[in-house]
Every structure is written in structure tokens, then in C-alpha cells.
Design an enzyme around this catalytic site. Structure first.
Site, mmCIF file in Angstrom:
data_model
loop_
_atom_site.group_PDB
_atom_site.id
_atom_site.type_symbol
_atom_site.label_atom_id
_atom_site.label_comp_id
_atom_site.label_asym_id
_atom_site.label_seq_id
_atom_site.Cartn_x
_atom_site.Cartn_y
_atom_site.Cartn_z
ATOM 1 N N TYR A 1 5.939 -10.123 7.492
ATOM 2 C CA TYR A 1 5.454 -8.522 7.581
ATOM 3 C C TYR A 1 6.010 -8.008 9.132
ATOM 4 O O TYR A 1 5.737 -8.869 9.956
ATOM 5 C CB TYR A 1 4.167 -8.188 7.538
ATOM 6 N N ASP B 1 0.844 -1.323 -0.033
ATOM 7 C CA ASP B 1 -0.174 -0.050 0.066
ATOM 8 C C ASP B 1 0.875 1.290 0.101
ATOM 9 O O ASP B 1 2.197 1.085 0.253
ATOM 10 C CB ASP B 1 -0.867 -0.047 1.270
#
Lengths: 255, 255
Positions: B120, B51
């Protein structure tokens, strides 16, 4: 009244802590906001000056203010009133500087002279190619580093030593004896390492030279015994280079 | 020939990974540099789209190139020649993007479909007042957080589950079953925490919703058992808010 201030800043857009003509400094910004807010000249004293680009997570300072000037802004010297003062001052400060806490100090309190313990962190990573995310807050070292050698050798700094070999030449400080309480290598899961130093004080560029020397250890150019000898010989030319300020952060000050 | 690329980027100045008209994207920058360098249109495929604002430490991608076009630029497909190719491409890329490694891949290799495991990280810190240094790479949470509650509750995500409750509404993905191999809280010595997630894939906004939910756990609003129930109920409205992208980093991709 003397007020003790805990404050925090991101150093990347400042030419260091200490006021200098013509450039933006942390002290300059703080003094301007306090002087405007109280409508009187305020001098701000920090526990120590950080170099250009260096950030502080929890730095300590103090300033003097006449009781009537202070009481024109807050109702009394209760914690709650100081909390509201912090909010109002933060509203005026640039977003890169934040007051965390303000409290009444004794008249003989001094942010610099009372500083008993300081914690610094230095972030670095070893990689053939630059990792842009890490380079925001860590030094890029192109060489392969043997982390375990650094983890061991960094302990040679612990104790009370004359750190002349780890002080930038030209420093005017006479007494170069300092005590390092803690020196350790911390591995971060993301892939960079942090060198942590806790001491009663640090000489000019001392941490950046210690880190430069630890990089030589990681490269296999110096051993733990060499570090002990370099300290004993007090010869700056035997220690490593002064690394850039990019990885350096003042963690906290105890006083 | 299909080439596999390991690459790294600082996302803060990009509108995410995926090409979009009129804005700067990681894919857009890479395709432009590769197309200019090889003087032919190149499409670049990454293991996943990040993103707006999200960085990657080690992301993986691939692109196809005709053998003669490649061999006009390097002598052969040896590791050494690919190393020199990496250096030349990095010279053309903006400093926020770096190619780390290029190698020959089999024709059926696909950066997205072959991605078996992704790691992540999400950085956050709890403080009454903002800490500007942390806010470079971590989410500021004003509430007090009980770290141990998060440390325990985050384990509820581990395993193979239907993560509908942790997927942004409007996602077109049909199969919302994913496997989380690892979920843990890591305390950083500097004073922030990192939530680490390793899984075979993540749904749209999944990590940011999981982190928002862990903040509710840290505040004492949800328990570990609640997390298990929220997963079972597949109801997005029961989970926490989608936190900002500021703390999110793609750590690595295995394929």
C-alpha cells in the site's frame, strides 16, 4: 504598490492560464476575485502561461494596486497582514486555485521578465492496459519503454541550444535559444516515471515535444545521438509528437 | 473453471470495493459487467476490500465460470484468447475500472486466502496552504513535519506484531497479528511524500491509523520509542487519528 504572488492551481477544469472570452481560465478567475475584493480593476501577470489542463504547484505572478486601496483592506504592509490577506483571498477563490504567499515587490519587478528558472514535471507510465489511477495525472503510453535509454538520452537536452526543433510551428517567438540546466528521469515506486526539466525558459509546447521525443527513444526508434542531431538540424519534423497535456505540471518558478 | 483476474481502478467515484445496496461499488460494477457478458450470475472475489475513495493500481480477484459458458465466448484457454477477453470486458467496464490480465487458476486458488503480500502507498504533503494539484491524490497536512523523524520511526512497524492499537475499534477480526515486511518514507521530487507499507495483510483502517501516527511523529508529538510502546500496549487510543482515505492506494498484491 506592486505585489508579488506565489500561487498554485489544479488545471484540469480550466482552459489554461491566460484570459480568453467565454471560457474559464486561471487568470480570469484570479482577476475577477481580486477586482471584486479591492473593488477596482486589477490585471494579473504570471511568470508564464500554462496550457489547458496544466496544473502548477508553485507559480509566480504580480499585480499593481494603489496604496490607499490596499490599506483599506490591510493595516500595513507587514508579513502578518499579507498572511491574513492571503487567507481572505483564498476564501473567495475556487478551491482549485490557492494563493500561497503575497509580498511587496520593487516597482521594477516583473513576474515574467524576472523569471530566471522554471521547473516542469511530466508524468507518464507504460502499460498494455490503462491504469485509471495513474491516468489522473500521467500519460498512458501503450508501448514498452526502455527506461535506461530515456535516462541517458534526456541528458542531450542539457545546455544552451537553439530549440527550434522542439517548438510548435506557428510560434511567434524569434529567439529560440534556451538553456536547460537539468533534465532527468525519475522512477516513482508506484510504477510511473517523471521527466523533470529545469530551464531558463521553455518555448511553446517545448516540454510536450521533448517528452514525445523521449517516448521514441524509449521505444528504440531514436538514440541519444539522434537527439543531438535533431537539435542541430532545427527541424521540428524530426522530433517526436507533441504529447497530451495530461502529465504536465509546472513545479516552481525562481525569481 | 476458476479464473484469476488482475485489475485496476480509480476509487474516487466508488463507495469502496464491496457490493452495497443503492451505491456504486467496484465489485458491483464488475459483477454486473461479467454477468451481462456471460449471461449468467457471476460472483467476483477480490484479495481485499478497499474503502470508499481508495484506488488500486494492481488488485487481484477471481471468479468461477462453467467451461461451456466461457467457451461460448473464447475459442480455448490460451493466453491469446484471454487477452482478447480482457479487451472485450474492458470495453464494457466504466473507464475507472480496467481488467489487466485474466488467466486460468487452479480450483483451490482463492484471491483472498492466497494473498501473501500486499503493498500500500499513502501520499501526503505538508503545507501552510493547500496545493490543489497534490490534493487530488495526497492528504494535506497543515503542520510542519520533520521528515527524518518519520523516516526513522516508521521502521518500528516492521516485523510481526499484534496490531490491536492500529485497528479500528469494532473490527470483528480476532487475530490481530500481522507481519510488516517493509515500511518506508519516500520523498517525491514534486514536493509530497509517500509512505509505503508491505505486509502479509492489514487490519481495518490499519494503514490510515499508522499514517495518522506518523504525522504525530513528524510534528514531534511522538517518538520512535513511543511507536514501539503503543504496539506493545495494544491501546488504540494511544495511536494517532485515522487519516482520510484520500492518500491511500493499493499498489499490488502477490499471490
Amino acid at each position: 504598490m506592486r505585489l508579488k504572488v506565489e500561487f498554485s492551481y489544479l488545471g484540469e477544469n480550466y482552459f489554461g492560464y491566460q484570459v480568453q472570452d467565454g471560457v474559464r481560465t486561471v487568470q480570469g478567475d484570479i482577476e475577477k476575485v481580486l477586482s471584486d475584493f479591492f473593488d477596482t480593476d486589477i490585471s494579473f501577470v504570471a511568470s508564464g502561461r500554462t496550457d489547458t489542463g496544466v496544473s502548477a504547484i508553485r507559480q509566480v505572478g504580480h499585480f499593481d494596486i494603489k496604496d490607499d486601496v490596499l490599506l483599506a483592506k490591510i493595516k500595513n504592509d507587514s508579513a502578518k497582514e499579507f498572511e491574513s490577506l492571503v487567507i481572505r483571498i483564498n476564501y473567495l477563490l475556487d478551491k482549485d486555485i490557492r494563493f500561497l504567499h503575497v509580498s511587496k515587490a520593487s516597482e521594477d519587478y516583473h513576474a515574467r521578465f524576472n523569471a530566471k528558472k522554471k521547473t516542469y514535471f511530466y508524468n507518464l507510465y507504460s502499460s498494455k492496459t490503462e491504469i485509471p489511477y495513474f491516468s489522473q495525472f500521467a500519460l498512458w503510453v501503450k508501448y514498452n519503454l526502455d527506461i535506461n535509454k530515456i535516462r541517458d538520452a534526456i541528458k542531450a537536452f542539457v545546455g544552451t541550444h537553439d530549440f527550434t526543433a522542439f517548438c510548435a510551428s506557428g510560434s511567434e517567438v524569434q529567439d529560440k535559444v534556451r538553456t536547460i540546466y537539468e533534465a532527468e528521469l525519475i522512477e516513482n515506486e508506484m510504477g510511473y516515471i517523471t521527466l523533470k526539466f529545469v530551464g531558463n525558459g521553455f518555448l511553446y509546447n517545448m516540454i510536450r515535444i521533448m517528452v514525445g521525443t523521449m517516448i521514441e527513444v524509449g521505444r528504440g526508434k531514436l538514440t541519444k545521438d539522434d537527439i543531438t542531431k535533431i537539435i542541430e538540424n532545427k527541424d521540428r519534423t524530426l522530433a517526436g509528437k507533441t504529447v497530451s497535456a495530461i502529465g504536465l505540471v509546472l513545479g516552481s518558478v525562481e525569481n
